[in-house]
Design an enzyme around this catalytic site. Sequence first.
Site, mmCIF file in Angstrom:
data_model
loop_
_atom_site.group_PDB
_atom_site.id
_atom_site.type_symbol
_atom_site.label_atom_id
_atom_site.label_comp_id
_atom_site.label_asym_id
_atom_site.label_seq_id
_atom_site.Cartn_x
_atom_site.Cartn_y
_atom_site.Cartn_z
ATOM 1 C CE LYS A 18 -4.056 -2.200 2.502
ATOM 2 N NZ LYS A 18 -4.745 -2.310 3.726
ATOM 3 C CB CYS A 49 -1.648 0.711 8.549
ATOM 4 S SG CYS A 49 -0.552 2.163 9.410
ATOM 5 C CG ASP A 50 -3.596 -4.983 5.705
ATOM 6 O OD1 ASP A 50 -4.495 -4.626 5.049
ATOM 7 O OD2 ASP A 50 -3.765 -6.209 6.334
ATOM 8 C CB SER A 51 -5.545 -4.236 11.138
ATOM 9 O OG SER A 51 -4.907 -2.872 11.530
ATOM 10 N N GLY A 58 0.201 -4.298 10.425
ATOM 11 C CA GLY A 58 1.705 -3.919 10.077
ATOM 12 C C GLY A 58 1.781 -2.553 9.634
#
Length: 197
Positions: free
Chosen positions: A54, A70-72, A107
């Site tokens: 991203k 970010c990624d969750s 992340g």
Amino acid sequence: MELPTFVLASASPARLRLLRNIGIEPTVCPSDFDESQIQLTNPQALVEALAKGKAEVVAQRFPDALVLGCDSILALDGEIYGKPETAEVAIARWKTMRGKVGTLYTGHVLLDTRQDKAVAGCGITEVHFAAVSDRQIAAYVATGEPLNCAGCFALEGRGGLFVEKLVGCHSNVIGLSLPLLRSLIEQLGYDIIDFWA
């Protein structure tokens, strides 16, 4: 020296609120990154790879910026969960999660296009879910709130009613670990307070 522009490579209103709450007014630029191209089974490796993808897509548009990707995801009983696709999926997932302990991974990748540097980290928080009733699950899913959330709940919304305890960073569960963000900014040689609006 003028600071680089702070760019949030995410459409997440929760991440934007967190940044605004700490005094950062970012440029918002969702990545539209194709998440299906990343196929990993390790939760930490997965969120870090997605966050990197991203951030890299968005960084191409900003020659002088700090770009935050970010990624969750939520891991529970060996399964990895992102956003539920439908209300039916959300109901089934809550019936699986209730009374259990999951792990929320977020992340974070911060790309500095001025210095051509990148730093990364992963926030990891243990989430203890309440033993909610079928009626409570149905009512919660009917609000629509869990459909937009990794892990099927928004801690800062009604979903907070159904979380008994967190072990680890609270803001990480909302989508952005503030202590980790401060550390990443410092690793790139900046001071987070200089980004206060």
